[in-house]
Design an enzyme around this catalytic site. Structure first.
Site, short mmCIF file in Angstrom:
data_model
loop_
_atom_site.label_atom_id
_atom_site.label_comp_id
_atom_site.label_asym_id
_atom_site.label_seq_id
_atom_site.Cartn_x
_atom_site.Cartn_y
_atom_site.Cartn_z
N SER A 136 -11.37 -6.01 9.12
CA SER A 136 -10.92 -6.49 7.98
C SER A 136 -10.57 -7.59 8.09
CB SER A 136 -9.48 -5.52 8.11
OG SER A 136 -8.56 -5.81 7.31
N TYR A 180 -2.41 -3.64 13.18
CA TYR A 180 -3.86 -3.25 12.64
C TYR A 180 -4.78 -4.24 12.72
CZ TYR A 180 -7.26 -2.04 8.85
OH TYR A 180 -8.62 -1.96 8.26
N LYS A 214 -7.93 -4.80 15.24
CA LYS A 214 -9.44 -4.96 14.62
C LYS A 214 -9.81 -6.45 15.09
CE LYS A 214 -10.12 -1.69 11.37
NZ LYS A 214 -11.40 -0.72 11.53
#
Ligand SMILES: NC(=O)c1ccc[n+]([C@@H]2O[C@H](COP(=O)([O-])OP(=O)(O)OC[C@H]3O[C@@H](n4cnc5c(N)ncnc54)[C@H](O)[C@@H]3O)[C@@H](O)[C@H]2O)c1
Length: 332
Positions: free
Chosen positions: A130, A154, A158
């Site tokens: 992402s 998050y 990632k």
């Protein structure tokens, strides 16, 4: 070849498996076996080509359990699309769950591959990452080489996944590529809990005759691509050679960079004033502050040179949603 999809019941996973089943081939090779896995039951395409009938397995399980990861890798899938993840809002709310699935789960999958055979078994792994790996302050357009300084759990999970993928690829355990998605809109179905859910909501709801709330200002800029493009990125990535990719295997994907106001004007062109009138401005400082910290524009020259393609404008993204999710027609 044997293809494994984790997160196969998710938004992108469903569309990816539909396309794989429809085309029956990927990266120039025919698919002889397809394994779909998710914590919620993955559904099988009703239109399976005869050569795939009986060769699709849908498993409901937690891939992040090391024993499950090992069982998924034991049949030695040639190509793995690793999509399973806890999305940003939930990973921020539930620290343990985000790290367990997004980091420990990804590592468990990589370790299962390493233990399956090292150089004797070197699958292709397409990992969905992402733009959340980047953190402010940003240049006007963020290049692939911009430092990875995530500002969310998050994004951190990632980013670590990207580094692990690159190291496992460098050590020859797998052939990897990390695909950094922009925002994928229009997300079909019900609204989700993401802070950026309105980017889809302000298109999806009015097209269904339902009011949508807009929590941010019209000049909020962001980069989007359709779910159809997201699937296209993954399929294209599966066919890239190591030579073409080089050592920097994590890439930002192209998209359409527009303001919310431009999204709304695209909706007006495609579906008229009636749809636009269903967007109600409801400023929300929390959402505005979250979105202001997200990266908005990318320099994707590398991905473009490698042949990745997204829509040309936001009108096209809306039309893709109408074609793929609304049966090709605007509801009355
Ligand atoms: N949609 C976007 O805008 C976007 C943007 C950037 C990156 N991504 C990434 O792309 C991938 C696909 O996104 P999406 O929008 O389809 O997400 P999604 O949330 O719709 O799908 C993710 C799937 O993973 C499954 N999953 C979660 N934990 C699991 C576990 N422990 N075991 C097995 N399955 C598990 C979920 O049940 C879900 O079906 C994700 O990795 C996501 O982080 C998406």
């Amino acid at each position: 070849m044997h293809v494994l999809v984790t997160g196969a019941a998710g938004m992108v996973g469903r569309k990816l498996t539909e396309r794989l089943a429809r085309e029956g081939q990927v990266a120039g090779r025919s698919i002889s076996r397809l394994t779909l896995t998710d914590v919620v039951p993955p559904s099988l395409s009703p239109a399976l080509p005869p050569e795939l009938a009986g060769r699709v397995e849908a498993r409901t399980e937690d891939f992040a359990d090391p024993a499950t990861a090992a069982a998924l890798i034991a049949p030695r899938p040639d190509l793995i699309f690793h999509l399973a993840a806890i999305i940003s809002g939930e990973a921020e709310r539930d620290f343990d769950k985000g790290y367990r699935v997004n980091l420990d789960g990804t590592r468990a999958l990589l370790e299962a591959i390493r233990h399956e055979g090292g150089r004797a078994y070197v699958p292709k792994l397409v990992f969905t990452t992402s733009s959340g790996v980047f953190g402010a302050p940003y240049p006007t357009a963020i290049p692939d080489e911009f430092h990875v300084t995530p500002l969310t759990s998050y994004g951190t999970q990632k980013a670590i996944g990207e580094l692990l993928l690159a190291d496992y690829a460098r050590r020859g355990f797998l052939d990897g590529v990390g695909i950094r998605f922009p925002s994928i809109v229009v997300r079909p179905g019900k609204p989700n809990a993401s802070a950026g859910g309105f980017f889809s909501g302000i298109i999806r709801e009015p097209l269904q005759g339902v009011e949508a709330l807009l929590p941010v200002a019209d000049d909020t800029l962001f980069t989007h691509a359709s779910p159809r493009s997201a699937v296209g990125f993954l399929i294209h990535a599966a066919g890239l050679t190591r030579e073409a990719l080089g050592p920097r295997i994590n890439l930002s994907m192209p998209g359409v960079c527009v303001t919310v106001g431009e999204q709304i004007e695209a909706l007006r062109r495609v579906a008229g004033d009636k749809a636009v009138k269903l967007i109600r401005r409801a400023p929300d400082k929390t959402v505005t502050d979250i979105v202001a910290g997200w990266p908005a524009r990318f320099d994707t020259a590398r991905a473009t040179a490698l042949g990745f393609r997204a829509e040309r404008d936001f009108d096209e993204i809306i039309r893709v949603h109408i074609e793929d999710d609304l049966g090709g027609r605007l509801p009355n």
